[in-house]
Design a protein around this motif. Structure first.
Motif, PDB file in Angstrom:
ATOM      1  N   LEU A  53      41.854  49.535  15.500  1.00 58.62           N
ATOM      2  CA  LEU A  53      43.105  50.121  16.002  1.00 58.62           C
ATOM      3  C   LEU A  53      44.058  50.455  14.865  1.00 58.62           C
ATOM      4  O   LEU A  53      44.082  49.759  13.842  1.00 58.62           O
ATOM      5  CB  LEU A  53      43.803  49.161  16.960  1.00 58.62           C
ATOM      6  N   PRO A  54      44.865  51.497  15.047  1.00 64.43           N
ATOM      7  CA  PRO A  54      45.898  51.770  14.039  1.00 64.43           C
ATOM      8  C   PRO A  54      46.926  50.637  14.045  1.00 64.43           C
ATOM      9  O   PRO A  54      47.101  49.944  15.045  1.00 64.43           O
ATOM     10  CB  PRO A  54      46.520  53.085  14.502  1.00 64.43           C
ATOM     11  N   GLU A  55      47.590  50.470  12.934  1.00 61.94           N
ATOM     12  CA  GLU A  55      48.527  49.357  12.781  1.00 61.94           C
ATOM     13  C   GLU A  55      49.565  49.295  13.897  1.00 61.94           C
ATOM     14  O   GLU A  55      49.901  48.220  14.386  1.00 61.94           O
ATOM     15  CB  GLU A  55      49.233  49.481  11.427  1.00 61.94           C
ATOM     16  N   SER A  56      50.031  50.448  14.347  1.00 64.65           N
ATOM     17  CA  SER A  56      51.088  50.468  15.362  1.00 64.65           C
ATOM     18  C   SER A  56      50.628  49.982  16.735  1.00 64.65           C
ATOM     19  O   SER A  56      51.446  49.715  17.600  1.00 64.65           O
ATOM     20  CB  SER A  56      51.658  51.880  15.495  1.00 64.65           C
ATOM     21  N   GLU A  57      49.327  49.831  16.946  1.00 62.06           N
ATOM     22  CA  GLU A  57      48.812  49.366  18.236  1.00 62.06           C
ATOM     23  C   GLU A  57      48.303  47.931  18.197  1.00 62.06           C
ATOM     24  O   GLU A  57      47.789  47.421  19.177  1.00 62.06           O
ATOM     25  CB  GLU A  57      47.674  50.286  18.702  1.00 62.06           C
ATOM     26  N   ARG A  58      48.471  47.256  17.086  1.00 63.97           N
ATOM     27  CA  ARG A  58      47.959  45.890  16.935  1.00 63.97           C
ATOM     28  C   ARG A  58      48.944  44.860  17.474  1.00 63.97           C
ATOM     29  O   ARG A  58      50.148  45.098  17.530  1.00 63.97           O
ATOM     30  CB  ARG A  58      47.692  45.589  15.463  1.00 63.97           C
ATOM     31  N   VAL A  59      48.401  43.701  17.833  1.00 62.01           N
ATOM     32  CA  VAL A  59      49.212  42.582  18.296  1.00 62.01           C
ATOM     33  C   VAL A  59      50.200  42.203  17.199  1.00 62.01           C
ATOM     34  O   VAL A  59      49.832  42.111  16.030  1.00 62.01           O
ATOM     35  CB  VAL A  59      48.314  41.367  18.629  1.00 62.01           C
ATOM     36  N   GLY A  60      51.461  42.032  17.573  1.00 64.26           N
ATOM     37  CA  GLY A  60      52.471  41.585  16.630  1.00 64.26           C
ATOM     38  C   GLY A  60      53.065  42.678  15.772  1.00 64.26           C
ATOM     39  O   GLY A  60      53.843  42.387  14.876  1.00 64.26           O
ATOM     40  N   TYR A  61      52.727  43.928  16.032  1.00 60.81           N
ATOM     41  CA  TYR A  61      53.250  45.025  15.208  1.00 60.81           C
ATOM     42  C   TYR A  61      54.762  45.138  15.350  1.00 60.81           C
ATOM     43  O   TYR A  61      55.309  45.087  16.441  1.00 60.81           O
ATOM     44  CB  TYR A  61      52.609  46.356  15.603  1.00 60.81           C
ATOM     45  N   MET A  62      55.424  45.282  14.221  1.00 64.00           N
ATOM     46  CA  MET A  62      56.867  45.528  14.194  1.00 64.00           C
ATOM     47  C   MET A  62      57.074  46.750  13.317  1.00 64.00           C
ATOM     48  O   MET A  62      56.557  46.806  12.203  1.00 64.00           O
ATOM     49  CB  MET A  62      57.608  44.341  13.585  1.00 64.00           C
ATOM     50  N   PRO A  63      57.830  47.731  13.793  1.00 60.34           N
ATOM     51  CA  PRO A  63      58.104  48.888  12.941  1.00 60.34           C
ATOM     52  C   PRO A  63      58.820  48.442  11.662  1.00 60.34           C
ATOM     53  O   PRO A  63      59.472  47.401  11.634  1.00 60.34           O
ATOM     54  CB  PRO A  63      59.015  49.772  13.786  1.00 60.34           C
ATOM     55  N   ALA A  64      58.702  49.242  10.634  1.00 55.36           N
ATOM     56  CA  ALA A  64      59.307  48.890   9.340  1.00 55.36           C
ATOM     57  C   ALA A  64      60.802  48.647   9.467  1.00 55.36           C
ATOM     58  O   ALA A  64      61.360  47.783   8.821  1.00 55.36           O
ATOM     59  CB  ALA A  64      59.035  49.986   8.327  1.00 55.36           C
TER      60      ALA A  64
END
Length: 89
Positions: A53-64
């Motif tokens: 998965l791309p980083e933005s769809e992973r568990v725990g993702y927070m935008p910069a």
């Protein structure tokens, strides 16, 4: 089954089922997950998402940059973003 062997056979459907089990803390049949099952399942979900998965769809993702990183309405004296909640009995 070792984690590596399980990850090779893991499908998107299994990934979703594991995420749901982790969210609810129990398996689809209603049995509570043990601490070891939670640990291994979470590890599998994280590795699977890292590989598929791309980083933005992973568990725990927070935008910069999140909303809390800017100046708040309290700091600059304005109250345009403030919302007042009133509860009635």
């Amino acid at each position: 089954m070792q984690l590596d062997a399980f990850l090779e056979k893991m499908t998107p459907a299994i990934h979703q089922a594991l995420k749901l089990a982790l969210e609810l803390g129990k398996w689809p049949d209603g049995r509570a997950m043990t601490e070891e099952e939670r640990d291994v399942s979470l590890q599998a979900v994280i590795v699977y998402e890292h590989e598929h998965l791309p980083e933005s769809e992973r568990v725990g993702y927070m935008p910069a940059k999140c909303k809390s990183s800017g100046t708040s309405s309290e700091e600059d004296g304005s109250a345009e973003d403030a919302t007042i909640l009133r509860f009635r009995n």
